[in-house]
Design a protein around this motif. Structure first.
Motif, PDB file in Angstrom:
ATOM      1  N   UNK A 104       0.860  -1.178   0.000  1.00  0.00           N
ATOM      2  CA  UNK A 104       0.000   0.000   0.000  1.00  0.00           C
ATOM      3  C   UNK A 104       0.894   1.225   0.000  1.00  0.00           C
ATOM      4  N   UNK A 105       0.628   2.182  -0.895  1.00  0.00           N
ATOM      5  CA  UNK A 105       1.415   3.408  -0.924  1.00  0.00           C
ATOM      6  C   UNK A 105       0.520   4.634  -1.006  1.00  0.00           C
ATOM      7  N   UNK A 106       0.889   5.644  -0.220  1.00  0.00           N
ATOM      8  CA  UNK A 106       0.203   6.935  -0.284  1.00  0.00           C
ATOM      9  C   UNK A 106       1.126   7.997  -0.870  1.00  0.00           C
ATOM     10  N   UNK A 107       2.327   7.586  -1.311  1.00  0.00           N
ATOM     11  CA  UNK A 107       3.286   8.537  -1.855  1.00  0.00           C
ATOM     12  C   UNK A 107       3.818   9.447  -0.766  1.00  0.00           C
ATOM     13  N   UNK A 108       4.029  10.709  -1.112  1.00  0.00           N
ATOM     14  CA  UNK A 108       4.589  11.661  -0.142  1.00  0.00           C
ATOM     15  C   UNK A 108       3.493  12.436   0.582  1.00  0.00           C
TER      16      UNK A 108
ATOM     17  N   UNK B 221      -0.254   9.949 -10.342  1.00  0.00           N
ATOM     18  CA  UNK B 221       0.084   9.367 -11.641  1.00  0.00           C
ATOM     19  C   UNK B 221       1.406   8.615 -11.614  1.00  0.00           C
ATOM     20  N   UNK B 222       2.380   9.083 -10.845  1.00  0.00           N
ATOM     21  CA  UNK B 222       3.658   8.386 -10.767  1.00  0.00           C
ATOM     22  C   UNK B 222       3.506   6.979 -10.221  1.00  0.00           C
ATOM     23  N   UNK B 223       2.780   6.855  -9.120  1.00  0.00           N
ATOM     24  CA  UNK B 223       2.553   5.530  -8.520  1.00  0.00           C
ATOM     25  C   UNK B 223       1.730   4.637  -9.441  1.00  0.00           C
ATOM     26  N   UNK B 224       0.726   5.214 -10.077  1.00  0.00           N
ATOM     27  CA  UNK B 224      -0.122   4.433 -10.981  1.00  0.00           C
ATOM     28  C   UNK B 224       0.699   3.871 -12.136  1.00  0.00           C
ATOM     29  N   UNK B 225       1.411   4.742 -12.841  1.00  0.00           N
ATOM     30  CA  UNK B 225       2.109   4.279 -14.043  1.00  0.00           C
ATOM     31  C   UNK B 225       3.313   3.403 -13.719  1.00  0.00           C
ATOM     32  N   UNK B 226       3.967   3.646 -12.585  1.00  0.00           N
ATOM     33  CA  UNK B 226       5.070   2.763 -12.193  1.00  0.00           C
ATOM     34  C   UNK B 226       4.547   1.351 -11.931  1.00  0.00           C
ATOM     35  N   UNK B 227       3.415   1.259 -11.265  1.00  0.00           N
ATOM     36  CA  UNK B 227       2.816  -0.046 -10.972  1.00  0.00           C
ATOM     37  C   UNK B 227       2.354  -0.740 -12.254  1.00  0.00           C
ATOM     38  N   UNK B 228       1.674  -0.001 -13.129  1.00  0.00           N
ATOM     39  CA  UNK B 228       1.201  -0.589 -14.379  1.00  0.00           C
ATOM     40  C   UNK B 228       2.366  -1.011 -15.272  1.00  0.00           C
TER      41      UNK B 228
END
Length: 165
Positions: free
Chosen positions: A4-8, A82-89
């Motif tokens: 689970x990530x919420x980023x910064x 968007x960073x977390x989304x696209x890195x995961x995808x």
């Protein structure tokens, strides 16, 4: 393992939701055994002890890179950045994006909903996360294939007068 990530950011609503016994039980019922939470700037401290479940829970605030955690995960639950989304995808991992309804003018939710409509990920809100986990079928997800920017680059190069191959 579920990462689970919420980023910064501070997204305590997501951390609280994933820390609930109902979501933990839903994850266990789907076969997950470990839960790792990157909680960012949040103040809510998740419990490392799971009530009736045997889910192993751990958490941390920040890491220089979350790529290894995503790579090691069987499922990623993320904020709508968007960073977390696209890195995961890009890493080909199943993804549930949880929209932070507290953000004003939330363009991130538009991205999450569009990618969910295209069946690249599941989209949820903190209060619907349990139901999303219970009803998700990872076999229904389609791989995300990034677009080819070559045509755009060629057009820009032509416009700027650069040689075009």
């Amino acid at each position: 393992m579920v990462f689970v990530t919420v980023g910064t950011t501070c997204f305590d609503a997501l951390v609280k939701a994933v820390d609930s016994e109902e979501v933990k039980e839903a994850l266990l019922n789907k076969g997950y055994t470990d839960l790792l939470i990157q909680m960012g700037r949040g103040t809510y401290m998740p419990s490392k002890v799971s009530g009736n479940s045997s889910l192993q829970v751990d958490y941390f605030t920040f890491s220089p890179s979350i790529a290894d955690y995503i790579r090691d995960a069987s499922l990623v639950i993320s904020h709508a950045g968007s960073g977390s989304i696209f890195e995961t995808l890009r890493l080909g991992k199943p993804l549930i994006v949880v929209v932070n309804e507290d953000l004003m003018d939330n363009h991130q939710s538009e991205l999450a909903k569009e990618l969910a409509d295209r069946k690249h990920l599941f989209c949820a809100h903190p209060q619907t996360l349990q139901k999303t986990v219970e009803t998700m079928d990872l076999n229904n997800l389609l791989p995300y294939v990034p677009g080819d920017a070559k045509q755009v680059v060629t057009l820009v190069n032509k416009f700027l007068g650069f040689p075009v191959d």
